[in-house]
Motif scaffolding. Structure first.
Motif, PDB file in Angstrom:
ATOM      1  N   ASN A  50     -11.626   5.506  11.016  1.00 14.20           N
ATOM      2  CA  ASN A  50     -12.389   6.283  12.001  1.00 14.20           C
ATOM      3  C   ASN A  50     -13.290   5.414  12.869  1.00 14.20           C
ATOM      4  O   ASN A  50     -14.115   5.923  13.628  1.00 14.20           O
ATOM      5  CB  ASN A  50     -13.238   7.342  11.292  1.00 14.20           C
ATOM      6  CG  ASN A  50     -12.389   8.429  10.642  1.00 14.20           C
ATOM      7  OD1 ASN A  50     -11.367   8.831  11.197  1.00 14.20           O
ATOM      8  ND2 ASN A  50     -12.798   8.888   9.474  1.00 14.20           N
ATOM      9  N   LEU A  51     -13.120   4.091  12.776  1.00 17.17           N
ATOM     10  CA  LEU A  51     -13.962   3.168  13.532  1.00 17.17           C
ATOM     11  C   LEU A  51     -13.792   3.383  15.030  1.00 17.17           C
ATOM     12  O   LEU A  51     -12.683   3.442  15.547  1.00 17.17           O
ATOM     13  CB  LEU A  51     -13.586   1.731  13.166  1.00 17.17           C
ATOM     14  CG  LEU A  51     -14.648   0.646  13.375  1.00 17.17           C
ATOM     15  CD1 LEU A  51     -15.865   0.924  12.507  1.00 17.17           C
ATOM     16  CD2 LEU A  51     -14.053  -0.718  13.054  1.00 17.17           C
ATOM     17  N   GLU A  52     -14.934   3.484  15.750  1.00 13.84           N
ATOM     18  CA  GLU A  52     -14.911   3.672  17.199  1.00 13.84           C
ATOM     19  C   GLU A  52     -15.330   2.424  17.957  1.00 13.84           C
ATOM     20  O   GLU A  52     -14.908   2.223  19.097  1.00 13.84           O
ATOM     21  CB  GLU A  52     -15.824   4.843  17.587  1.00 13.84           C
ATOM     22  CG  GLU A  52     -15.349   6.191  17.074  1.00 13.84           C
ATOM     23  CD  GLU A  52     -16.251   7.322  17.517  1.00 13.84           C
ATOM     24  OE1 GLU A  52     -17.134   7.079  18.373  1.00 13.84           O
ATOM     25  OE2 GLU A  52     -16.094   8.439  17.000  1.00 13.84           O
ATOM     26  N   SER A  53     -16.162   1.592  17.347  1.00 10.77           N
ATOM     27  CA  SER A  53     -16.586   0.374  18.028  1.00 10.77           C
ATOM     28  C   SER A  53     -16.792  -0.735  17.013  1.00 10.77           C
ATOM     29  O   SER A  53     -17.175  -0.485  15.862  1.00 10.77           O
ATOM     30  CB  SER A  53     -17.865   0.605  18.835  1.00 10.77           C
ATOM     31  OG  SER A  53     -18.976   0.809  17.983  1.00 10.77           O
ATOM     32  N   LEU A  54     -16.540  -1.968  17.478  1.00 11.08           N
ATOM     33  CA  LEU A  54     -16.684  -3.144  16.621  1.00 11.08           C
ATOM     34  C   LEU A  54     -17.264  -4.283  17.445  1.00 11.08           C
ATOM     35  O   LEU A  54     -16.774  -4.590  18.530  1.00 11.08           O
ATOM     36  CB  LEU A  54     -15.322  -3.546  16.053  1.00 11.08           C
ATOM     37  CG  LEU A  54     -15.290  -4.767  15.127  1.00 11.08           C
ATOM     38  CD1 LEU A  54     -16.115  -4.511  13.874  1.00 11.08           C
ATOM     39  CD2 LEU A  54     -13.846  -5.104  14.743  1.00 11.08           C
ATOM     40  N   ASP A  55     -18.309  -4.901  16.928  1.00  8.77           N
ATOM     41  CA  ASP A  55     -18.962  -6.036  17.592  1.00  8.77           C
ATOM     42  C   ASP A  55     -18.706  -7.282  16.758  1.00  8.77           C
ATOM     43  O   ASP A  55     -19.216  -7.417  15.650  1.00  8.77           O
ATOM     44  CB  ASP A  55     -20.462  -5.777  17.730  1.00  8.77           C
ATOM     45  CG  ASP A  55     -21.142  -6.779  18.652  1.00  8.77           C
ATOM     46  OD1 ASP A  55     -20.589  -7.888  18.826  1.00  8.77           O
ATOM     47  OD2 ASP A  55     -22.215  -6.466  19.196  1.00  8.77           O
ATOM     48  N   LEU A  56     -17.905  -8.218  17.306  1.00 10.98           N
ATOM     49  CA  LEU A  56     -17.538  -9.450  16.608  1.00 10.98           C
ATOM     50  C   LEU A  56     -18.164 -10.684  17.246  1.00 10.98           C
ATOM     51  O   LEU A  56     -17.719 -11.806  17.012  1.00 10.98           O
ATOM     52  CB  LEU A  56     -16.017  -9.601  16.600  1.00 10.98           C
ATOM     53  CG  LEU A  56     -15.246  -8.615  15.721  1.00 10.98           C
ATOM     54  CD1 LEU A  56     -13.767  -8.650  16.048  1.00 10.98           C
ATOM     55  CD2 LEU A  56     -15.474  -8.919  14.254  1.00 10.98           C
TER      56      LEU A  56
END
Length: 526
Positions: free
Chosen positions: A268-274
């Motif tokens: 259900n992940l909507e955003s990811l900051d790498l």
């Protein structure tokens, strides 16, 4: 395990055990040894400092290895009284948000809190430390956003004190504290039924003993920030079972060097900051099947190129926002590959070699990016208007028109051209074919004087077609004056208005667009 009693406004018990975090003179460390160090008497603590040069050895002292430090010079043996062991979370909240009151007010506040305790049927919990509760209880209970960043929070304290004192917290910042384990974080989060945003950046947390057991403590959480925690992707996947409803994950500046397909717990992940990790586009593609994935930050990830794998079915179908600022992208093919992201609407693309060290001005680079990515609505935070898109795409057709007309004479050359300009046929169908060489030759010739901006000479006079693009003029000037295109700046002064100088900034526009006429001067600076 050793108990240390420390006097504060009341009396607090701190447990010294291996793995606990400590603070001293601006430095954080972890207890790795507790015991005697002969020939001295009494307890010493072996500390592995976060800073690699904070200590004096690697855990070996006088030939005896008491513990193993992370670095050759990060270990120290320290007396307990030299260290700060921190305090429980409620005491930290009072330090930052509360004001001590009179004894009478404190007694009244304790009575109020005990009534709250009875109302939630918490009689089986041992509640201690209420002699420090502020009379201004309603103020603390109304707190929703709490930041304890940089304070020496060492754990949840007695249960359910946090729930009684601050039941309405929705956002909590516990970055750079003395928390030492995920179990202690869960003991805090589990008391806050409305907690939706949690920041635990810059902590060294021991792995959970049982991920499934801690899961209820994070039921309400949808945003988790874990910058600079030294985690790799395997750690993230193994911990993710604790976060059943996570939607926004910020894991900047960790030890992530590769990415595998996410676990079911991250579907259900909507955003990811790498940001700040080191990864490739091949790693990024492991996330391509996430159905709800809308936003990805790849700032400063050492990304060199972008190459989309086949097939494209189900490929980043929801991705709308992409940030690839401050990377190493130097080729236009990588930009064209982004056109294969079906929903991409917002792109941030600053501080890449293609922008900073290319042969085009930033304005020209912007137009070329717009022309290569069809669905883009915003570039570097600036909205793309319909007229800007039309101008960029039309100019793109004409800029590469001569090359296209030449390539069309051979199927091999045509195929190579279209591989480098995959939208070109689409744009020809939209705006019509580029001008032929014959039409360019029919363009009226104008006489222009190419002059150095510093008046040092020599200068040049040329007859040029009014339809010549500024990009081609820049190439001509580069040859005539033997200058680098990277630093080249062009402007013109009309013979009719000698007191006005107009910058020729858009390399995809023609001389006629800027109304350059006979006997005008082109000013060359670098």
């Amino acid at each position: 395990m050793v108990e240390l009693k420390r006097k504060t406004s009341g009396e607090n018990m701190f447990t010294m055990e291996v793995g606990r975090r400590v603070f001293c003179d601006g430095h954080y460390g972890t207890i790795r040894f507790i015991g005697e160090v002969p020939p001295t008497k009494g307890i010493w603590l072996g500390i592995d400092w976060d800073h690699p040069l904070r200590g004096k050895h690697d855990g070996t002292y006088n030939g005896v290895q008491y513990f193993t430090a992370s670095y050759p010079k990060s270990g120290s043996l320290v007396r307990p009284e030299k260290l700060n062991f921190g305090c429980a979370i409620v005491e930290s909240i009072r330090t930052r948000y509360g004001t001590p009151q009179s004894e009478e007010e404190l007694a009244k506040a304790e009575e109020t809190m005990q009534e709250v305790q009875r109302s939630i049927k918490a009689r089986f919990f041992e509640v201690v430390g209420f002699d420090k509760v502020e009379a201004n209880l309603s103020h603390l209970q109304s707190l929703q956003i709490v930041s304890l960043a940089g304070l020496p929070v060492n754990g949840p304290g007695p249960l359910p004190e946090l729930q009684l004192v601050c039941p309405n917290i929705t956002e909590l910042d516990l970055s750079h504290t003395l928390l030492h384990s995920w179990d202690s974080v869960a003991a805090i989060s589990g008391q806050l039924v409305n907690l939706s945003v949690l920041n635990i950046s810059e902590n060294r947390l021991a792995p959970p003993e049982d991920v499934k057991e801690l899961r209820p403590a994070f039921d309400s959480l949808h945003t988790l920030i874990m910058a600079r925690c030294s985690y790799n992707w395997s750690d993230i996947l193994s911990f993710s079972g604790m976060w059943p409803n996570i939607k926004h994950l910020k894991i900047m500046f960790n030890a992530i060097s590769e990415i595998s397909e996410p676990a079911d717990t991250l579907l259900n992940l909507e955003s990811l900051d790498l940001e700040g990790n080191v990864i490739s586009w091949e790693d990024v593609e492991s996330l391509s099947k996430l159905t709800f994935f809308r936003s990805l930050n790849l700032t400063n990830t050492h990304l060199h190129d972008i190459s989309v794998s086949q097939p494209l079915e189900g490929y980043f179908v929801a991705l709308k926002h992409l940030n690839i600022t401050n990377n190493s992208i130097s080729g236009w093919l990588s930009v064209s590959e982004l056109n294969k992201l079906p929903g991409l609407e917002e792109l941030r693309f600053k501080k890449n070699p293609l922008v900073d060290q290319g042969d085009c001005t930033p304005e020209t680079v912007r137009q070329l990016i717009i022309a290569r990515i069809s669905n883009l609505k915003s570039l570097n935070g600036v909205v793309i208007s319909s007229s800007e898109r039309k101008g960029a795409e039309n100019d793109y057709v004409n800029l590469y028109g001569p090359v296209w007309l030449e390539a069309s004479k051979s199927e091999d050359k045509k195929a190579r051209f279209l591989a480098y300009h995959p939208r070109y046929l689409e744009l020809i169908e939209k705006y019509g074919p580029p001008e032929s060489q014959e039409s360019v030759k029919k363009s009226p010739l104008i006489t222009v004087h190419l002059c150095r901006g510093d008046d040092s000479g020599p200068n040049h006079t040329r007859k040029l077609p009014s339809s010549m693009l500024i990009q081609r003029l820049a190439n001509l000037v580069q040859r005539l004056f033997n200058v680098s295109h990277q630093n080249l700046k062009l402007s013109y002064i009309s013979s009719k208005h000698p007191d006005q100088e107009i910058a020729l900034e858009n390399h995809l526009k023609s001389l006629s667009f800027y109304s350059v006429s006979d006997n005008d001067r082109i000013i060359v600076r670098w």
